[in-house]
Design a protein around this motif. Sequence first.
Motif, mmCIF file in Angstrom:
data_model
loop_
_atom_site.group_PDB
_atom_site.id
_atom_site.type_symbol
_atom_site.label_atom_id
_atom_site.label_comp_id
_atom_site.label_asym_id
_atom_site.label_seq_id
_atom_site.Cartn_x
_atom_site.Cartn_y
_atom_site.Cartn_z
ATOM 1 N N LEU A 91 0.830 -1.197 0.000
ATOM 2 C CA LEU A 91 0.000 0.000 0.000
ATOM 3 C C LEU A 91 0.872 1.257 0.000
ATOM 4 O O LEU A 91 0.577 2.239 -0.694
ATOM 5 C CB LEU A 91 -0.931 -0.013 1.207
ATOM 6 C CG LEU A 91 -2.132 0.910 1.188
ATOM 7 C CD1 LEU A 91 -2.992 0.653 -0.038
ATOM 8 C CD2 LEU A 91 -2.953 0.734 2.444
ATOM 9 N N TYR A 92 1.973 1.231 0.737
ATOM 10 C CA TYR A 92 2.888 2.370 0.740
ATOM 11 C C TYR A 92 3.549 2.540 -0.634
ATOM 12 O O TYR A 92 3.679 3.650 -1.148
ATOM 13 C CB TYR A 92 3.957 2.183 1.814
ATOM 14 C CG TYR A 92 5.018 3.257 1.798
ATOM 15 C CD1 TYR A 92 4.743 4.521 2.308
ATOM 16 C CD2 TYR A 92 6.270 3.011 1.245
ATOM 17 C CE1 TYR A 92 5.701 5.526 2.275
ATOM 18 C CE2 TYR A 92 7.233 4.004 1.205
ATOM 19 C CZ TYR A 92 6.950 5.256 1.724
ATOM 20 O OH TYR A 92 7.893 6.237 1.682
ATOM 21 N N ARG A 95 1.169 4.137 -2.964
ATOM 22 C CA ARG A 95 1.041 5.581 -2.743
ATOM 23 C C ARG A 95 2.195 6.361 -3.356
ATOM 24 O O ARG A 95 2.019 7.492 -3.792
ATOM 25 C CB ARG A 95 1.000 5.864 -1.237
ATOM 26 C CG ARG A 95 -0.267 5.490 -0.571
ATOM 27 C CD ARG A 95 -0.260 5.942 0.881
ATOM 28 N NE ARG A 95 -1.304 5.278 1.606
ATOM 29 C CZ ARG A 95 -1.114 4.552 2.695
ATOM 30 N NH1 ARG A 95 0.090 4.395 3.194
ATOM 31 N NH2 ARG A 95 -2.130 3.983 3.295
ATOM 32 N N THR A 96 3.378 5.761 -3.357
ATOM 33 C CA THR A 96 4.553 6.477 -3.871
ATOM 34 C C THR A 96 4.796 6.217 -5.355
ATOM 35 O O THR A 96 5.715 6.809 -5.926
ATOM 36 C CB THR A 96 5.814 6.067 -3.074
ATOM 37 O OG1 THR A 96 5.976 4.647 -3.156
ATOM 38 C CG2 THR A 96 5.676 6.473 -1.621
ATOM 39 N N ARG A 101 -0.599 7.043 -8.746
ATOM 40 C CA ARG A 101 -1.125 8.340 -8.305
ATOM 41 C C ARG A 101 -1.770 9.100 -9.453
ATOM 42 O O ARG A 101 -2.747 9.826 -9.248
ATOM 43 C CB ARG A 101 -0.006 9.165 -7.676
ATOM 44 C CG ARG A 101 0.229 8.810 -6.229
ATOM 45 C CD ARG A 101 0.883 9.918 -5.449
ATOM 46 N NE ARG A 101 1.781 10.738 -6.235
ATOM 47 C CZ ARG A 101 3.103 10.762 -6.095
ATOM 48 N NH1 ARG A 101 3.680 9.975 -5.219
ATOM 49 N NH2 ARG A 101 3.835 11.575 -6.827
ATOM 50 N N ASP A 106 -4.606 11.338 -5.310
ATOM 51 C CA ASP A 106 -3.925 11.350 -4.015
ATOM 52 C C ASP A 106 -4.753 10.621 -2.961
ATOM 53 O O ASP A 106 -5.895 10.227 -3.209
ATOM 54 C CB ASP A 106 -3.677 12.799 -3.578
ATOM 55 C CG ASP A 106 -2.663 13.481 -4.485
ATOM 56 O OD1 ASP A 106 -1.805 12.765 -5.043
ATOM 57 O OD2 ASP A 106 -2.745 14.723 -4.635
ATOM 58 N N GLU A 107 -4.153 10.493 -1.780
ATOM 59 C CA GLU A 107 -4.793 9.848 -0.621
ATOM 60 C C GLU A 107 -5.246 8.430 -0.951
ATOM 61 O O GLU A 107 -6.413 8.067 -0.765
ATOM 62 C CB GLU A 107 -5.954 10.687 -0.102
ATOM 63 C CG GLU A 107 -5.529 12.058 0.395
ATOM 64 C CD GLU A 107 -6.685 12.863 0.946
ATOM 65 O OE1 GLU A 107 -7.730 12.267 1.252
ATOM 66 O OE2 GLU A 107 -6.524 14.086 1.068
ATOM 67 N N ILE A 108 -4.323 7.612 -1.416
ATOM 68 C CA ILE A 108 -4.628 6.216 -1.752
ATOM 69 C C ILE A 108 -4.681 5.408 -0.464
ATOM 70 O O ILE A 108 -3.758 5.457 0.349
ATOM 71 C CB ILE A 108 -3.569 5.645 -2.714
ATOM 72 C CG1 ILE A 108 -3.578 6.437 -4.029
ATOM 73 C CG2 ILE A 108 -3.809 4.175 -2.968
ATOM 74 C CD1 ILE A 108 -2.453 6.081 -4.964
ATOM 75 N N TYR A 109 -5.779 4.693 -0.307
ATOM 76 C CA TYR A 109 -5.961 3.859 0.885
ATOM 77 C C TYR A 109 -6.906 2.716 0.524
ATOM 78 O O TYR A 109 -7.327 2.586 -0.614
ATOM 79 C CB TYR A 109 -6.520 4.693 2.052
ATOM 80 C CG TYR A 109 -6.239 4.068 3.402
ATOM 81 C CD1 TYR A 109 -4.932 3.936 3.873
ATOM 82 C CD2 TYR A 109 -7.273 3.594 4.199
ATOM 83 C CE1 TYR A 109 -4.673 3.356 5.102
ATOM 84 C CE2 TYR A 109 -7.020 3.025 5.426
ATOM 85 C CZ TYR A 109 -5.719 2.906 5.865
ATOM 86 O OH TYR A 109 -5.461 2.322 7.082
ATOM 87 N N VAL A 134 -8.478 -0.753 -3.580
ATOM 88 C CA VAL A 134 -7.940 0.508 -3.086
ATOM 89 C C VAL A 134 -8.681 1.651 -3.783
ATOM 90 O O VAL A 134 -9.331 1.450 -4.813
ATOM 91 C CB VAL A 134 -6.416 0.612 -3.364
ATOM 92 C CG1 VAL A 134 -5.647 -0.390 -2.544
ATOM 93 C CG2 VAL A 134 -6.117 0.438 -4.844
ATOM 94 N N GLY A 136 -8.519 6.178 -4.449
ATOM 95 C CA GLY A 136 -7.898 7.491 -4.305
ATOM 96 C C GLY A 136 -8.961 8.556 -4.502
ATOM 97 O O GLY A 136 -10.154 8.267 -4.488
#
Length: 196
Positions: A91-92, A95-96, A101, A106-109, A134, A136
């Motif tokens: 997940l990290y 996000r990067t 992205r 943004d704000e991927i969770y 997931v 965003g």
Amino acid sequence: MLPRPWFSSLRPLRSFQLLHRNVTPSRTLIAAPKPGSGPLMDRRSDRELPSLQSSHRWLRTLPIFLFVLGVSTLAIFNYQKASSSVVNSTLYALRTNREARDVLGDEIYFNSQMPWIWGELNQLHGRINVQFWVKGRKAKGLMKFRSERRTRRGFFETLEWSLELDDGTVINLLQSDGADPFTQTTVNSGAPAEMQ
């Protein structure tokens, strides 16, 4: 033969008295109170015990108990997967990742408050094959991650890391040059080593 002493006749009488002195007189048993008969004002230790009702009401609740037990077990194992280092690392990395992205925003969770992690997460035997939804700010998608450890003391090798969007578009997130994004540098050698 010698004559018997005068007190020998008292011995049977005394044993008879001792025997009957320790025996309590028998009393009749008091029946157990019936429903609606009012409060029981005094209790005697020799009262009659209530009759046991043999019912199989627990058989009616057994399927409910087994269902709750099964759902709880699945939820516990899913929570263990969701909080594992593999899922947090992917997940990290998502996000990067620039491509992710650009597509998701943004704000991927996780897509939901209680995410469901599908697949196998068996680090002990070197098999990781998980997928989860997931989201965003722009879109949502299904992230798939597959990694294997071919030898017992070897490193994990990432075989698949992709993102499938709602419209069916599949984005391969592995780098085009074939480098594994989940490698880390070992402290001793300085050479890249894949994440354990």
